[in-house]
Design an enzyme around this catalytic site. Structure first.
Site, PDB file in Angstrom:
ATOM      1  N   LYS A  85      22.398  -9.984  -0.823  1.00  0.00           N
ATOM      2  CA  LYS A  85      23.580 -10.833  -0.871  1.00  0.00           C
ATOM      3  C   LYS A  85      24.671 -10.243   0.507  1.00  0.00           C
ATOM      4  O   LYS A  85      25.952 -10.504   0.200  1.00  0.00           O
ATOM      5  CB  LYS A  85      24.315 -10.268  -2.155  1.00  0.00           C
ATOM      6  CG  LYS A  85      23.717 -10.539  -3.403  1.00  0.00           C
ATOM      7  CD  LYS A  85      24.359 -10.067  -4.762  1.00  0.00           C
ATOM      8  CE  LYS A  85      23.410 -10.257  -5.908  1.00  0.00           C
ATOM      9  NZ  LYS A  85      24.043  -8.985  -7.041  1.00  0.00           N
TER      10      LYS A  85
ATOM     11  N   HIS B 139       6.531   7.153  10.911  1.00  0.00           N
ATOM     12  CA  HIS B 139       5.958   7.063   9.705  1.00  0.00           C
ATOM     13  C   HIS B 139       5.273   8.416   9.128  1.00  0.00           C
ATOM     14  O   HIS B 139       4.145   8.423   9.169  1.00  0.00           O
ATOM     15  CB  HIS B 139       4.900   6.072   9.848  1.00  0.00           C
ATOM     16  CG  HIS B 139       4.338   5.324   8.661  1.00  0.00           C
ATOM     17  ND1 HIS B 139       4.785   5.958   7.312  1.00  0.00           N
ATOM     18  CD2 HIS B 139       3.406   4.362   8.030  1.00  0.00           C
ATOM     19  CE1 HIS B 139       4.044   5.061   6.114  1.00  0.00           C
ATOM     20  NE2 HIS B 139       3.480   4.331   6.663  1.00  0.00           N
TER      21      HIS B 139
ATOM     22  N   ARG C  39      11.283   2.194   3.232  1.00  0.00           N
ATOM     23  CA  ARG C  39      10.768   1.569   4.247  1.00  0.00           C
ATOM     24  C   ARG C  39      11.743   0.660   4.727  1.00  0.00           C
ATOM     25  O   ARG C  39      12.465  -0.177   3.924  1.00  0.00           O
ATOM     26  CB  ARG C  39       9.471   0.765   4.136  1.00  0.00           C
ATOM     27  CG  ARG C  39       9.083  -0.033   5.192  1.00  0.00           C
ATOM     28  CD  ARG C  39       7.688  -0.489   5.270  1.00  0.00           C
ATOM     29  NE  ARG C  39       6.868   0.651   5.343  1.00  0.00           N
ATOM     30  CZ  ARG C  39       5.570   0.758   5.663  1.00  0.00           C
ATOM     31  NH1 ARG C  39       4.981  -0.332   5.675  1.00  0.00           N
ATOM     32  NH2 ARG C  39       4.646   1.653   5.886  1.00  0.00           N
TER      33      ARG C  39
ATOM     34  N   ARG D  65       0.729  -1.183   0.085  1.00  0.00           N
ATOM     35  CA  ARG D  65       0.037  -0.059   0.237  1.00  0.00           C
ATOM     36  C   ARG D  65       0.779   1.127   0.058  1.00  0.00           C
ATOM     37  O   ARG D  65       0.733   2.067  -0.729  1.00  0.00           O
ATOM     38  CB  ARG D  65      -0.921   0.035   1.050  1.00  0.00           C
ATOM     39  CG  ARG D  65      -1.849   1.084   1.424  1.00  0.00           C
ATOM     40  CD  ARG D  65      -2.604   0.896   2.584  1.00  0.00           C
ATOM     41  NE  ARG D  65      -3.100  -0.440   2.857  1.00  0.00           N
ATOM     42  CZ  ARG D  65      -4.165  -0.812   2.327  1.00  0.00           C
ATOM     43  NH1 ARG D  65      -4.987  -0.161   1.749  1.00  0.00           N
ATOM     44  NH2 ARG D  65      -4.395  -2.111   2.426  1.00  0.00           N
ATOM     45  N   THR D  66       1.727   1.328   0.930  1.00  0.00           N
ATOM     46  CA  THR D  66       2.577   2.573   1.061  1.00  0.00           C
ATOM     47  C   THR D  66       3.429   2.854  -0.237  1.00  0.00           C
ATOM     48  O   THR D  66       3.536   3.644  -0.857  1.00  0.00           O
ATOM     49  CB  THR D  66       3.753   2.404   2.395  1.00  0.00           C
ATOM     50  OG1 THR D  66       2.551   2.242   3.358  1.00  0.00           O
ATOM     51  CG2 THR D  66       4.410   3.803   2.432  1.00  0.00           C
TER      52      THR D  66
END
Lengths: 143, 312
Positions: free
Chosen positions: B80, B129, B101, B51-52
């Site tokens: 990696k 956030h 994020r 969603r974000t």
């Protein structure tokens, strides 16, 4: 031993009685080649008892470390046998790489090369917070 | 270099201007359709959040810009063993702005230290956030006409809910705001935030049942009790259904109440509530796209400029 016996060096005065060994270790004084004197339980008008550390060389002292452990310490700089400067300490605004953040969710637990940085949040209560995650730092590993 | 790590990086005046721009974009999206042509947004999602990520990509595409990035760490060189800071140094050579994020708290600060372009924190663990908060603020302002004197009820997981933490910080800057914190003892707002409210003299009360306080609220902000924030599955199962909003409960509230939710919901709001005019959580989603358009526009324009932001 008295201050006059040092020609050039540093005297840490007004250490809370019993904390001189902690400071000795935190500043890495055991690694110095010069003579270092720890004087414990000296009578003091202001403090009742205090400790003193005398360092017989002009070394760089980490004042942030010292200020964090005990902001009441006075740092006397001795040149040619006389005190040329008295430094009064305060709690440092930032601490770098003194302890590790205790929040298991902090980025510092994952990213290997990050400095551990703590910012003074509440001087009265001596509370530091992690720069990254804001977690309040408490406990023996914390700054 | 200027970044958005925490909502408090923006002054109240800057938030007002962002919301003004976002509302203008909502009303007249066609005027902005090509405003970011030739610019590239990177969306780096070290923790998946469809969603974000889509809201950021939609925002950039709505202005004629381009997007690149990865939706999860297993499709990046993190798999990696590359460090976050190396990834950021690399990607910042390919784009004009980064939305990231990360599951670890404070990761965007570590990223900002090495980035050549502005960083937008799109969520860091249970910490901050800020773009969700901008979305919430835009919704509150559109629905209530302003912020002053509002009573906000925050319900559910107030301990780990980063949207709640950012919203409390942001709303505490407006005069006359009061908070009603509705949560079980296990999921109460963290002590540092209640201490912050006490220091600022902002009234708040902590209650366990929403029924008692619903008639007094202007905003009811519901949150999901998130499985991934628990160390213990039994605790999650015991608590997840504690706070569910149903039409029966909503009947206790006034007509002026607005029900918000950062989404996704699980079952804390009954779908039967969705058609009630007081339920605005899908409007919130829409607002999120426009306020992110406004934010990207401002940050690209002001990169290195005079407005406030997180400095490193």
């Amino acid at each position: 031993m008295n201050i006059d016996s040092i020609r050039r060096g540093i005297v840490l005065d007004h250490i809370q009685a019993g904390r001189s060994m902690e400071i000795y270790r935190a500043l890495g004084l055991e690694e110095l080649p010069c003579s270092v004197a720890i004087i414990r339980n000296v009578k003091s008008n202001a403090m009742g008892k205090k400790d003193i550390i005398k360092i017989d060389d002009d070394i760089d002292i980490d004042l942030d470390v010292l200020g964090y452990i005990d902001p009441g310490i006075t740092v006397n700089i001795i040149v040619d046998g006389v005190i040329t400067e008295k430094k009064h300490l305060a709690l440092p605004r930032r601490l770098v790489n003194m302890g590790r953040c205790r929040n298991p969710r902090c980025i510092t637990t994952q990213e290997a090369n990050l400095d551990q940085v703590f910012v003074l949040a509440d001087p009265a209560r001596k509370i530091y917070r992690c720069l990254y995650c804001d977690a309040e730092q408490r406990g023996t590993d914390a700054p | 270099m200027r970044h958005l790590i925490d909502i408090s990086d923006l002054s109240v005046a800057e938030i007002d201007r962002l919301l003004d721009l976002g509302e203008d974009m909502l009303r007249r999206p066609e005027d902005y359709r090509r405003s970011q042509q030739g610019r590239i947004l990177a969306t780096l999602f070290f923790e998946p959040s469809t969603r974000t990520r889509l809201s950021f990509e939609s925002a950039m595409l709505s202005m004629g810009g381009s997007v690149l990035g990865f939706p999860s760490p297993d499709s990046s060189s993190t798999a990696k063993g590359e460090s976050l800071q190396d990834t950021i140094r690399t990607v910042s050579c390919y784009c004009d702005i980064i939305a990231m994020r990360h599951p670890k708290e404070g990761a965007p600060i570590a990223a900002a230290m090495k980035s050549e372009v502005p960083i937008i924190n799109a969520g860091d663990g249970g910490h901050n956030h800020p773009t969700q908060t901008l979305t919430d603020l835009m919704t509150i302002r559109l629905e209530k006409g302003g912020f002053e004197g509002l009573t906000l009820g925050l319900c559910g997981d107030l301990k780990f809910g980063r949207t709640v933490h950012s919203l409390v910080t942001a709303m505490s800057r407006y005069p006359g705001v009061r908070f009603v914190l509705i949560a079980p003892p296990e999921l109460r707002l963290p002590g540092y935030l209640t201490a912050f409210l006490r220091e600022k003299g902002i009234p708040y009360e902590e209650v366990e049942h929403m029924e008692d306080v619903l008639p007094r609220l202007d905003i009811l902000y519901m949150t999901r009790v998130q499985r991934e924030r628990f160390f213990n599955e039994a605790d999650y199962v015991r608590l997840k259904d504690t706070y569910v909003l149903t039409p029966d409960k909503l009947a206790l509230a006034g007509e002026g109440l607005r029900v918000m939710h950062p989404l996704p919901r699980v079952n804390e709001i009954s779908p039967k509530v969705d058609d009630d005019p007081r339920a605005v959580y899908f409007k919130q989603v829409r607002n999120g796209r426009y306020v992110r358009m406004a934010l990207i526009t401002r940050m690209l324009a002001e990169n290195g400029g005079e407005e406030a932001g997180h400095e490193h």
